[in-house]
Design a protein around this motif. Sequence first.
Motif, short mmCIF file in Angstrom:
data_model
loop_
_atom_site.label_atom_id
_atom_site.label_comp_id
_atom_site.label_asym_id
_atom_site.label_seq_id
_atom_site.Cartn_x
_atom_site.Cartn_y
_atom_site.Cartn_z
N LYS A 118 16.54 14.65 -18.41
CA LYS A 118 17.58 14.76 -19.43
C LYS A 118 18.95 14.84 -18.79
O LYS A 118 19.90 14.15 -19.21
CB LYS A 118 17.32 15.97 -20.31
N GLN A 119 19.10 15.69 -17.78
CA GLN A 119 20.39 15.83 -17.11
C GLN A 119 20.75 14.55 -16.35
O GLN A 119 21.92 14.14 -16.32
CB GLN A 119 20.37 17.02 -16.15
N ALA A 120 19.76 13.91 -15.75
CA ALA A 120 20.02 12.66 -15.03
C ALA A 120 20.61 11.61 -15.97
O ALA A 120 21.57 10.91 -15.61
CB ALA A 120 18.73 12.15 -14.41
N VAL A 121 20.04 11.49 -17.17
CA VAL A 121 20.54 10.51 -18.14
C VAL A 121 21.96 10.86 -18.58
O VAL A 121 22.85 10.00 -18.65
CB VAL A 121 19.61 10.43 -19.36
N GLU A 122 22.18 12.14 -18.86
CA GLU A 122 23.50 12.59 -19.31
C GLU A 122 24.57 12.27 -18.27
O GLU A 122 25.64 11.74 -18.60
CB GLU A 122 23.47 14.09 -19.58
N TRP A 123 24.30 12.58 -17.02
CA TRP A 123 25.28 12.33 -15.96
C TRP A 123 25.40 10.84 -15.65
O TRP A 123 26.50 10.34 -15.39
CB TRP A 123 24.90 13.11 -14.71
N ALA A 124 24.30 10.13 -15.65
CA ALA A 124 24.36 8.69 -15.37
C ALA A 124 25.25 7.99 -16.38
O ALA A 124 26.10 7.16 -16.02
CB ALA A 124 22.96 8.09 -15.39
N ASN A 125 25.08 8.32 -17.66
CA ASN A 125 25.85 7.68 -18.72
C ASN A 125 27.24 8.28 -18.90
O ASN A 125 28.06 7.74 -19.66
CB ASN A 125 25.11 7.78 -20.06
N GLY A 126 27.53 9.37 -18.20
CA GLY A 126 28.76 10.13 -18.42
C GLY A 126 29.96 9.61 -17.68
O GLY A 126 30.74 10.39 -17.10
N VAL A 127 30.17 8.29 -17.68
CA VAL A 127 31.36 7.66 -17.11
C VAL A 127 31.81 6.57 -18.08
O VAL A 127 31.08 6.20 -19.00
CB VAL A 127 31.09 7.04 -15.72
N GLU A 128 33.03 6.04 -17.86
CA GLU A 128 33.58 5.04 -18.78
C GLU A 128 33.09 3.63 -18.48
O GLU A 128 33.34 2.71 -19.26
CB GLU A 128 35.10 5.08 -18.74
N TYR A 129 32.41 3.45 -17.35
CA TYR A 129 31.92 2.14 -16.96
C TYR A 129 30.46 1.97 -17.38
O TYR A 129 29.74 2.95 -17.54
CB TYR A 129 32.01 1.97 -15.44
N ALA A 130 30.02 0.71 -17.50
CA ALA A 130 28.63 0.49 -17.93
C ALA A 130 28.14 -0.88 -17.47
O ALA A 130 27.64 -1.66 -18.26
CB ALA A 130 28.52 0.63 -19.44
N LEU A 131 28.28 -1.15 -16.18
CA LEU A 131 27.90 -2.47 -15.67
C LEU A 131 26.47 -2.49 -15.14
O LEU A 131 25.65 -3.30 -15.57
CB LEU A 131 28.87 -2.91 -14.58
N ALA A 132 26.15 -1.62 -14.18
CA ALA A 132 24.84 -1.68 -13.54
C ALA A 132 24.34 -0.28 -13.20
O ALA A 132 25.13 0.68 -13.14
CB ALA A 132 24.91 -2.54 -12.26
#
Length: 484
Positions: A401-415
């Motif tokens: 759960k924390q991994a997903v939150e932090w992974a998605n927690g930026v303004e970029y979404a390329l790879a």
Amino acid sequence: MTTALRRLRNYIDGEFRDAADGRTTEVVNPATGEPYATAPLSGSTDVDAAMAAAEAAFPAWRDLIPAERQKVLLKIADRFEERAEELIAAESENCGKPIALVRSEEIPPMVDQIRFFAGAARMLEGRSAGEYMDGFTSIIRREPVGVCAQVAPWNYPMMMAVWKFAPALAAGNTVVIKPSDTTPASTVLIADIIGSVLDELGHPRGVFNVICGDRETGRLMVEHKVPAMASITGSVRAGMQVAESASKDLKRVHLELGGKAPVVVFEDTDIAKAVEDIATAGYFNAGQDCTAATRVLVQESIHDEFVAALAKAASETKTGAIDDEDVLYGPLNNANQLKQVKGFIERLPAHAKIEAGGEQVGDKGYFFAPTVVSGLKQDDEIVQHEVFGPVITVQSFVDEKQAVEWANGVEYALASSVWTKDHARAMRMSKVLDFGCVWINTHIPLVAEMPHGGFKKSGYGKDLSAYGFDDYTRIKHVMTSLNG
């Protein structure tokens, strides 16, 4: 004694030309920090000429049957192979890239990508014709959009030029492309290659044009009344400026912008293999890749072991001269980029720890050591913003759960990538990671058949694949009465 600088020129309507007002900029070899060429600093007169040439050539190029456009692209691909050593030399000088890596990692995929789009030229698919109202038949036509204004970046000048011109030409568009002001040499050489093929096969010279210049030149291209589409690979700021400029006359916009790829490593991962692959994917091309594996999230139970192994890998990774075959990457592209990378390191918070690297290498050129930074928090500047250098950050997470939150927690979404032996977990992660690409137990491979493009501030539109080809076409509905 001074060495005369090579003179690069624009390519407009089949002719190499200086800027109309004679202005130039110096082009610097980033491996030495010394200028080796001059290039035109093009203004409105030059942009007008290039757009007029592309506009004049468009009807004839548009009206070619796809098989004829395919012949042109296949011959361009052949010519890339025949003149590979010239392209390699130009790109190495452009970017300071190791010669062996340009030869093995850039020329083959570029040739393959051109040939892929040569095939795509003959796959203008649409929904089948049919009757959706009594007495009428509907037909879908897929057409080129027109003249395309394209701006390529400095991290992969040749390859990004291919990603732009190949689908555009295959779909029947004509092109005006601007390389970065720091890396024009290989694009000018590409103009010579494509121009010679167009001449040999008897096609209009204005199908492909190259304009050298700076940010102002790019703005003039995007705001020009002729192009129907603007395509840029670059920074988020540049993409926003292009989108704003293009909005003034509602041009189509294709944006491939920054990235901050999360690399999520779970505790069941083969640490040695993951570290080896992640280090390569993070440091390749000096980390100057919008998909680079430079933001690593590691499950806390293996964090210390992973960081130690990654720091060791960094210490064994070599940067240096273009003719050294043991080198993984060369210098940063320019003095400003070196300053930016240094700035991220200088501004690190007190809780961050530099595990390896962290400094400039050598007394000339723009080389920077392979770097690992640990102890970081999610809101730290270096975690949230694109460094675009050979710097890998590491954070420790507790659970999925924390991994997903932090992974998605930026303004970029390329790879992004996920490292685990648990297939179900890999599938769960691939569903919830908010990125245009999710690699599983690998990071950075690309193929011509699959799309490349992101969400959020990484832009919109796709490069490569049939989806990238579709972006350079428009859809028309034709309805005819069956009653005479």
